[in-house]
Design an enzyme around this catalytic site. Structure first.
Site, mmCIF file in Angstrom:
data_model
loop_
_atom_site.group_PDB
_atom_site.id
_atom_site.type_symbol
_atom_site.label_atom_id
_atom_site.label_comp_id
_atom_site.label_asym_id
_atom_site.label_seq_id
_atom_site.Cartn_x
_atom_site.Cartn_y
_atom_site.Cartn_z
ATOM 1 N N GLN A 189 46.075 -53.959 23.940
ATOM 2 C CA GLN A 189 47.204 -53.597 24.813
ATOM 3 C C GLN A 189 47.008 -52.239 25.485
ATOM 4 O O GLN A 189 47.536 -52.010 26.564
ATOM 5 C CB GLN A 189 48.512 -53.570 24.012
ATOM 6 C CG GLN A 189 49.015 -54.933 23.591
ATOM 7 C CD GLN A 189 49.432 -55.821 24.751
ATOM 8 O OE1 GLN A 189 49.797 -55.356 25.832
ATOM 9 N NE2 GLN A 189 49.379 -57.123 24.532
ATOM 10 N N GLY B 280 40.075 -59.484 28.324
ATOM 11 C CA GLY B 280 40.131 -59.577 29.788
ATOM 12 C C GLY B 280 41.503 -59.922 30.339
ATOM 13 O O GLY B 280 41.984 -59.283 31.280
ATOM 14 N N THR C 162 25.123 -68.969 25.232
ATOM 15 C CA THR C 162 24.942 -68.593 26.634
ATOM 16 C C THR C 162 26.189 -67.860 27.111
ATOM 17 O O THR C 162 27.311 -68.309 26.891
ATOM 18 C CB THR C 162 24.687 -69.849 27.483
ATOM 19 O OG1 THR C 162 23.537 -70.498 26.957
ATOM 20 C CG2 THR C 162 24.471 -69.496 28.943
ATOM 21 N N CYS D 141 57.589 -66.845 18.213
ATOM 22 C CA CYS D 141 57.894 -68.194 18.671
ATOM 23 C C CYS D 141 56.625 -68.949 19.059
ATOM 24 O O CYS D 141 56.582 -70.162 19.023
ATOM 25 C CB CYS D 141 58.842 -68.145 19.850
ATOM 26 S SG CYS D 141 58.365 -66.992 21.111
HETATM 27 C C1 LIG Z 1 46.696 -60.337 23.004
HETATM 28 C C2 LIG Z 1 46.300 -59.504 21.862
HETATM 29 C C3 LIG Z 1 45.220 -59.873 21.039
HETATM 30 C C4 LIG Z 1 44.480 -61.178 21.220
HETATM 31 O O1 LIG Z 1 43.743 -61.202 22.411
HETATM 32 P P1 LIG Z 1 43.225 -62.603 22.990
HETATM 33 O O2 LIG Z 1 42.286 -62.222 24.073
HETATM 34 O O3 LIG Z 1 44.438 -63.310 23.505
HETATM 35 O O4 LIG Z 1 42.567 -63.326 21.873
HETATM 36 C C5 LIG Z 1 44.864 -59.027 20.016
HETATM 37 N N1 LIG Z 1 45.519 -57.869 19.804
HETATM 38 C C6 LIG Z 1 46.553 -57.475 20.578
HETATM 39 C C7 LIG Z 1 47.202 -56.162 20.306
HETATM 40 C C8 LIG Z 1 46.980 -58.280 21.624
HETATM 41 O O5 LIG Z 1 48.004 -57.893 22.359
#
Ligand SMILES: *Cc1c(COP(=O)(O)O)cnc(C)c1O
Length: 401
Positions: free
Chosen positions: A180, A201, A238, A326
């Site tokens: 985040q 990403g 890959t 949820c």
């Molecule tokens: C969204 C999130 C993840 C997981 O990332 P993904 O790319 O969706 O697997 C892990 N940690 C935090 C703090 C996130 O907000």
């Protein structure tokens, strides 16, 4: 409903045009395997190199310390599991916090079943860990500290540099889930003594299903996916060349305009916080008021269910998120909101808005109007609220009697 106001950027973001454009050539034109020798393959290889350099630069790392993964969850799993295995000879104790993402918490539970011991640090009412408690938790057999840079629900930013300094002083590895925080606040792995860092990403306007794990040179880690020699033999398969190219472009965009973007987001965030906080009775802002992501707003509204609020906001074209897990189909209130001390009923009545620079003040005016209207409506149907009004002299009570 033709109007759509997207306020769930912590869940995912719209893919930036720059990212989509960067991806397109790698589907039909430059589809070569980056491991191939011929020219077509080397175009893909070049794309990996460009993205890797862009990402390394963004956190002050070296390109060879960046490992592409399939997203934040994989990066978190890798950081914890591979480190636990590689350092089990030294000790089997890991320290994390109670408010981590499930990609960390569930991986810790997995490790606990395999003989590792995990200490879950408490957080205060704003969601901050205590550095003193962290220091006290460190033992001779502690091998890893994993504390997130910023929380996905309440937006609280942890003192990452201070945590890194403590980890370094005790010769314990430090991993941070920066999914985040990355692209929203500056993070330098050298200044903050970070040994491993996870990012994704799709949380920064890049494509979904791509992320990276930074692993400091010299940190022991094993292959996370076994197979070919990709990613310096640590993550076989890959490479997802289009996604990596798109991720690189999204990173470039996010870091090029970080200051102006976050200034705009902060202004919008503060506007929403001020207006909801002052105009909706019986609500409380969750998370630290200032040590907070520039785009995060999280409120608890007493006497109502966040889920109902969400559904009614959706009918008005507003996408937000509630405080319960949820997504997992569970009705348990959020572990984060419980950890900051909210009782179950208040945790249930919470709502998260996460903004982007594409939002406008005009949109937020509409959102405030909708929240006020919906909260009043839900409360007018709530037996809890009726009870409260009977007992209190509260003049703001909207239940007529
Ligand atoms: C969204 C999130 C993840 C997981 O990332 P993904 O790319 O969706 O697997 C892990 N940690 C935090 C703090 C996130 O907000």
């Amino acid at each position: 409903m033709d109007r759509l106001i997207y306020l769930d950027n912590a869940a995912t973001t719209r893919t930036a045009k720059e990212a989509v454009e960067a991806m397109l050539p790698y589907f039909e034109e430059n589809y070569g395997n980056p491991s191939s020798i011929y020219g077509l393959g080397s175009k893909s290889k070049k794309a990996l190199m460009v993205a890797r350099e862009e990402i390394a630069k963004s956190i002050g790392a070296k390109p060879q310390e960046i490992y592409f993964t399939a997203g934040g969850s994989e990066s978190d799993n890798w950081a914890l599991i591979a480190t636990a295995e590689a350092y089990a000879f030294k000790g089997k104790h890991i320290i994390t916090s109670k408010i981590e993402h499930h990609a960390i918490l569930h991986t810790c539970e997995y490790l606990q079943k395999r003989g590792f011991e995990v200490t879950y640090l408490n957080v205060d009412e704003d969601g901050l860990i205590s550095l003193a408690e962290l220091e006290r938790a460190i033992r001779p057999d502690t091998i890893l500290i994993s504390v997130m840079a910023a929380n996905n629900e309440i937006g609280t930013i942890q003192p990452v540099a201070e945590i890194g300094a403590i980890a370094k002083a005790h010769q314990v590895l430090f991993h941070t889930d920066a999914v985040q925080a990355y692209g929203h606040i500056p993070i330098n792995v050298e200044e903050c003594h970070i040994d491993m860092l996870s990012a994704s990403g799709h949380k920064i306007n890049g494509p979904k299903g791509i992320g990276f794990l930074y692993i400091r040179q010299g940190v022991k880690s094993r292959s996370f996916i076994h197979g070919g020699a990709q990613e310096r033999s640590r993550r076989a398969g890959t490479e997802n060349v289009p996604a990596i190219a798109g991720f690189g472009a999204a990173v470039k965009k996010a870091f090029d305009n970080m200051e102006s973007r976050t200034a705009k987001e902060t202004e919008l965030r503060d506007y929403l916080i001020e207006r909801i906080g002052s105009e909706v009775p019986h609500c409380k802002l969750n998370g630290h008021r200032d040590k907070r992501l520039p785009n995060n707003v999280n409120f608890s509204f007493e006497f109502i269910e966040g889920e109902s609020l969400l559904i009614m906001l959706d009918m008005k074209g507003i996408c937000a998120s509630s405080g319960s897990a949820c997504t997992s189909g569970s009705l348990d209130p959020s572990h984060v909101l419980l950890a900051i001390g909210l009782p179950h009923e208040k945790a249930h009545g919470s709502l998260r808005f996460t903004l982007s620079e594409e939002n406008t003040k005009e949109e937020l005016e509409y959102v405030v109007d909708c929240v006020k209207e919906i909260v009043a409506k839900l409360r007018s149907m709530s037996p809890l609220y009726e009870d409260f009004c009977k007992k209190s002299e509260d003049t703001k009570c909207t239940v007529k009697r």
